[in-house]
Design a protein around this motif. Structure first.
Motif, PDB file in Angstrom:
ATOM      1  N   PRO A   9      61.266  59.775 105.158  1.00  0.00           N
ATOM      2  CA  PRO A   9      61.937  58.506 104.883  1.00  0.00           C
ATOM      3  C   PRO A   9      62.908  58.605 103.709  1.00  0.00           C
ATOM      4  CG  PRO A   9      59.574  58.190 105.041  1.00  0.00           C
ATOM      5  CD  PRO A   9      59.804  59.653 105.112  1.00  0.00           C
ATOM      6  N   TYR A  10      62.490  59.302 102.651  1.00  0.00           N
ATOM      7  CA  TYR A  10      63.362  59.421 101.479  1.00  0.00           C
ATOM      8  C   TYR A  10      64.616  60.211 101.828  1.00  0.00           C
ATOM      9  CZ  TYR A  10      58.987  58.048  99.338  1.00  0.00           C
ATOM     10  OH  TYR A  10      57.847  57.377  99.039  1.00  0.00           O
ATOM     11  N   ALA A  11      64.421  61.307 102.573  1.00  0.00           N
ATOM     12  CA  ALA A  11      65.571  62.135 102.935  1.00  0.00           C
ATOM     13  C   ALA A  11      66.513  61.361 103.834  1.00  0.00           C
ATOM     14  CB  ALA A  11      65.082  63.401 103.636  1.00  0.00           C
ATOM     15  N   SER A  12      65.968  60.528 104.746  1.00  0.00           N
ATOM     16  CA  SER A  12      66.901  59.810 105.616  1.00  0.00           C
ATOM     17  C   SER A  12      67.604  58.684 104.865  1.00  0.00           C
ATOM     18  CB  SER A  12      66.231  59.323 106.901  1.00  0.00           C
ATOM     19  OG  SER A  12      64.989  58.779 106.655  1.00  0.00           O
ATOM     20  N   ILE A  13      66.929  58.070 103.892  1.00  0.00           N
ATOM     21  CA  ILE A  13      67.618  57.053 103.088  1.00  0.00           C
ATOM     22  C   ILE A  13      68.756  57.713 102.306  1.00  0.00           C
ATOM     23  CG2 ILE A  13      67.370  55.533 101.081  1.00  0.00           C
ATOM     24  CD1 ILE A  13      64.497  54.938 102.152  1.00  0.00           C
ATOM     25  N   VAL A  61      68.155  64.848 109.674  1.00  0.00           N
ATOM     26  CA  VAL A  61      66.833  65.058 109.087  1.00  0.00           C
ATOM     27  C   VAL A  61      65.781  65.103 110.182  1.00  0.00           C
ATOM     28  CG1 VAL A  61      65.284  64.332 107.260  1.00  0.00           C
ATOM     29  CG2 VAL A  61      67.652  63.596 107.196  1.00  0.00           C
ATOM     30  N   ALA A  62      65.233  66.282 110.422  1.00  0.00           N
ATOM     31  CA  ALA A  62      64.153  66.416 111.395  1.00  0.00           C
ATOM     32  C   ALA A  62      62.826  66.431 110.643  1.00  0.00           C
ATOM     33  CB  ALA A  62      64.318  67.699 112.205  1.00  0.00           C
ATOM     34  N   SER A  63      61.739  66.062 111.346  1.00  0.00           N
ATOM     35  CA  SER A  63      60.438  66.121 110.679  1.00  0.00           C
ATOM     36  C   SER A  63      59.562  67.116 111.415  1.00  0.00           C
ATOM     37  CB  SER A  63      59.806  64.730 110.660  1.00  0.00           C
ATOM     38  OG  SER A  63      59.499  64.337 111.973  1.00  0.00           O
ATOM     39  N   GLY A  64      58.328  67.212 111.020  1.00  0.00           N
ATOM     40  CA  GLY A  64      57.434  68.155 111.687  1.00  0.00           C
ATOM     41  C   GLY A  64      56.389  68.702 110.744  1.00  0.00           C
ATOM     42  N   ALA A  74      64.745  63.728 115.280  1.00  0.00           N
ATOM     43  CA  ALA A  74      65.337  63.754 113.952  1.00  0.00           C
ATOM     44  C   ALA A  74      66.014  62.430 113.661  1.00  0.00           C
ATOM     45  CB  ALA A  74      66.357  64.884 113.863  1.00  0.00           C
ATOM     46  N   PHE A  75      66.389  62.279 112.394  1.00  0.00           N
ATOM     47  CA  PHE A  75      67.190  61.134 111.988  1.00  0.00           C
ATOM     48  C   PHE A  75      68.647  61.551 112.108  1.00  0.00           C
ATOM     49  CE2 PHE A  75      69.538  59.020 108.543  1.00  0.00           C
ATOM     50  CZ  PHE A  75      69.367  57.706 108.918  1.00  0.00           C
ATOM     51  N   VAL A  76      69.345  61.000 113.100  1.00  0.00           N
ATOM     52  CA  VAL A  76      70.754  61.341 113.306  1.00  0.00           C
ATOM     53  C   VAL A  76      71.557  60.056 113.203  1.00  0.00           C
ATOM     54  CG1 VAL A  76      72.433  62.374 114.862  1.00  0.00           C
ATOM     55  CG2 VAL A  76      70.102  63.217 114.839  1.00  0.00           C
TER      56      VAL A  76
END
Lengths: 445, 349
Positions: B39-43, B59-62, A377-379
């Motif tokens: 990418p948008y969610a993490s920005i 923000v996790a992906s999958g 995840a993005f942490v």
């Protein structure tokens, strides 16, 4: 006399010599194959190291650029009261134009030598994270509003790649995110010493950054997440694994039940690691209600994965202790437990520790089981200290490598290689500890 | 003995875990889902964390489907708050959600993503395509002389003389990607229709439109069309090793790699944020996130984050999402209003 009987009488000397030659030739060939095999492995290792080091070492340096920024009170403190809450209400989006305006003088200075440069292009050479850096400074120092302050920003990822020589004017031609004038300006700024490339410890300490800011991305959260998980794996799997193996090896009566357990442990060691992730999601998160993305869950999942390795290694180590030692202890009146804990276990320790460290190193490099428990995840936020931090979101080193390689901006490729270097350093360190321990503690009989 | 006592300690620790976990309340927002939206969610998450006192969302992906599955698993702090999706939520997923108690779902459209067709800058001159050409090049079976025959076209020039005489080698998103659906619908099926093949196949199949549609979107398996199950980085690597290849990318990915990729027009329109927003460029899709209304107020900052995500400063044409490659939604104001009123999806719809 008797030696002669080993030579078949029917063989004439010439044929015997030919046979000997063939035997020697076969041995020589085998040695060559061996050298060849080692050569291939070394070549593969060198290739890996060269490509990783070549690609990743630049990630430990970063381009920084200094700029004078006028902290405009009209923008930053519209009420004029220096009220901290009022200052906080001004979001980073208001700071970005401030940088652009402050760079107008610098643009004017550059224009004679770099005709194409504009304030917008110059501001584009600064990291996307600069407004946040400004805002944090202003919130910490509200008195500086109205002054012109010199800041040191990270340079934008594209400029950084140019300074490091990873991209050239030719290779970046047609790049919509990079103007040739920016490259000219970068050359001038480097000459003037306003921009410089230097060692960047923030790559180790910073958290991850979003796709727009490859230059700010670091491994901090991943390192802490990996450390927390390794701690859990060590604290849980070593005692459980050792206790299980001692019992199975020394105490348990041999029955169909122990055979079943033995077969299952060997099977478990070969189960694909993603299966442990599925188990982690179903049991630790959905059933035990542990939080998602947390090192505690990751650590527990990796413990399950490491246990079979440790049990197998420990049992092998216990088996390798000569039975005479235990028998001697039993013979002078020690109880079974005394014989094992005082004599067998210390002698088996090097093998147990090596197995544990190899198991840990394996767990350190795992990504697949972490996928399903939300650690891929993005942490951005650091987890808290121990023990609360075990329940905060974090990532892990191999996950960070995976995340970096998925991103669109080519600057992340370098950071992925950098993360691999850090991971390799940890693995080498762990394996070195294993070897040193084995040499120090090893006894011969 | 030492080992034994530490075992006891470890077992005690393991036993106390659930108790510890129950004492923890979740501070940060949990997001899962589409890797296109990631990418948008993490920005947005990064900017949210910088500007507010709330923690940065995780923000996790999958993938869209996996994310919505997690989203629909139930209500409560051990489930995700937001699912990102590169396609609208399906009826079946709404039903699963409802069955698990997730009844009030707020749908938020963040903008549009263009799907572009790009090849190596120094490769063959792929500059202009039409959906019909893609259909004729990649369909498994084409209509010839009144019968369905396997597609034997080897070069693009065989499909259309105006195209380069390069071998057909297309890297298309694998079936697990949401992009594949859009590609099939807006390019292959459209091309099938444009080329008149849809009607011809339907006639061959005795008027069965559905069977004809299925036949249209079946792609070749003889190596001319290669499914990429990984990310766009994999597609890029494949194109770099084979200059004749042409890949299907997201606009944002292309815009980050314009120095190595050149883009082709589709039906004469160059893909750009402008042409996609106006609807001129035919191959685009909306991007969404879904929010549990029940979690608003339970998870700190959830509504604030959702509103921040689609605010003009973030998702608007000059915001950081557009800078990365998102096509800003011209009707963003309506989305903001719906979110402010917490309007949920109608379960009956």
């Amino acid at each position: 006399m008797t030696d002669a009987t080993f030579v078949p009488a029917a063989l004439d000397p010439e044929r015997r010599a030919a046979l000997t030659r063939r035997r020697y030739a076969a041995e020589k060939r085998f040695r060559l194959y061996g050298v060849g095999a080692i050569g291939v492995s070394i070549a593969a290792l060198v290739l890996l190291l060269v490509s990783v080091l070549g690609g990743g070492l630049p990630a430990f340096t970063q381009t920084f650029v200094r700029a004078q920024i006028y902290l405009d009170p009209a923008v930053l403190d519209p009420s004029g009261t220096r009220d901290p809450d009022g200052i906080r209400k001004v979001l980073t989006f208001a700071y970005a134009p401030l940088i652009k305006r402050s760079l107008e003088t610098a643009t004017a200075e550059l224009q004679p030598t770099v005709p194409g440069i504009t304030p917008a292009l110059l501001a584009g050479m600064v990291s996307d994270g600069a407004p946040a850096q400004l805002r944090n400074y202003v919130i910490a120092n509200p008195d500086s509003i109205g002054e012109t302050v010199e800041f040191e920003f990270l340079a934008n990822g594209r400029i950084d790649q140019y300074v490091k020589g990873n991209i050239t004017r030719e290779s970046s031609a047609g790049d919509a995110r990079l103007d040739p004038a920016q490259l000219d300006a970068a050359d001038r700024l480097l000459e003037a010493g306003v921009m410089e490339l230097r060692f960047n410890p923030a790559f180790i300490t910073n958290p991850d950054a979003s796709e727009n800011r490859p230059e700010a991305a670091g491994l901090g959260v991943a390192l802490i997440g990996s450390a927390y998980m390794m701690l859990i794996v060590l604290v849980l799997s070593l005692p459980i694994g050792v206790a299980a193996s001692i019992y199975l090896e020394e105490f348990a009566a041999k029955s169909w039940l122990t055979d079943v357990i033995e077969v299952n442990i060997s099977n478990l060691a070969a189960v694909p690691s993603i299966v442990f992730g599925i188990l982690g999601l179903a049991f630790f998160i959905n059933f035990m209600n542990l939080p998602m993305s947390a090192p505690i869950v990751g650590g527990l999942v990796l413990t399950l994965m490491t246990l079979p390795t440790i049990i197998i290694a420990t049992r092998a180590a216990l088996k390798s202790v000569p039975p005479s030692i235990k028998e001697a202890a039993l013979g002078v009146g020690a109880s079974k437990m005394q014989a094992i804990f005082h004599h067998v276990l210390p002698l088996a320790m090097p093998g147990i520790l090596t197995g544990t460290i190899i198991g840990l190193a394996q767990a350190l490099g795992e990504t697949a089981p972490l996928l399903l428990i939300g650690m891929v995840a993005f942490v951005k936020d650091f987890p808290a200290g121990l023990p609360d931090g075990l329940f905060d979101p974090a990532t892990a080193l191999p996950v960070q490598v995976y995340n970096f390689t998925q991103r669109a901006d080519p600057a992340f490729v370098e950071r992925a290689s950098g993360a691999i270097i850090v991971l390799l350093v940890f693995l080498v360190a762990m394996n070195t500890v294993a070897i040193v321990l084995r040499q120090k503690l090893e006894r011969t009989w | 003995m030492k080992t034994l006592s530490s075992t006891v300690a470890a077992l005690a620790l393991a036993a106390s875990l659930p108790a510890l976990a129950a004492a923890q309340s979740r501070g940060q927002i949990q997001i899962a889902g589409s890797s296109t939206v990631l990418p948008y969610a993490s920005i947005a998450a990064e900017a949210f964390g910088e500007n507010f006192d709330f923690p940065t969302p995780v923000v996790a992906s999958g993938g869209s489907s996996a994310g919505l599955q997690q989203f629909c698993a139930g209500v409560g702090l051990d489930t995700v708050d937001i699912a990102n999706a590169s396609r609208p939520i399906r009826e079946s997923e709404i039903e699963t959600c409802a069955a698990n108690g997730v009844k009030d779902i707020i749908e938020v459209r963040i903008g549009y993503d263009g799907i572009v067709f790009a090849s190596k800058t120094d490769g063959p001159g792929f500059t202009a395509f039409t959906p019909a050409q893609w259909y004729q090049a990649l369909a498994a079976e084409v209509v010839r002389d009144g019968a369905l025959v396997p597609n034997r076209a080897r070069t693009w020039a065989e499909v259309d003389p105006s195209l380069p005489a390069a071998p057909i080698l297309a890297f298309v998103p694998g079936t697990k990607h949401g992009t594949r659906e859009v590609f099939e619908e807006k390019v292959i099926l459209q091309g099938c229709e444009d080329a008149g093949a849809l009607a011809a196949i339907a006639a061959l199949k005795g008027g069965d439109e559905d069977a004809a549609t299925d036949a249209c979107v079946k792609l070749r398996t003889d190596g001319a069309s290669v499914d990429i199950d990984g990310d766009y980085t994999e597609t890029l690597a494949r194109i770099q090793s084979d200059p004749n290849g042409i890949g299907v990318f997201g606009l944002a990915f292309y815009e980050n790699n314009t120095n190595v990729l050149k883009v082709a027009t589709m039906s004469g329109v160059t893909p750009s944020t402008g042409t996609i927003a106006s609807g001129e460029y035919p191959v685009s899709r909306p991007l969404f996130f879904y929010l549990k209304k029940a979690h608003i107020g339970e998870v700190p900052g959830l509504k604030e984050f959702a509103e921040f995500f689609v605010s003009d400063a973030v998702a608007g044409p000059d915001g950081p999402l557009a800078a990365y490659g998102l096509v800003s939604d011209p009707e963003l104001a309506a989305t903001q209003a719906r979110l402010a009123n917490e309007e949920t999806l109608d379960p009956a719809s």
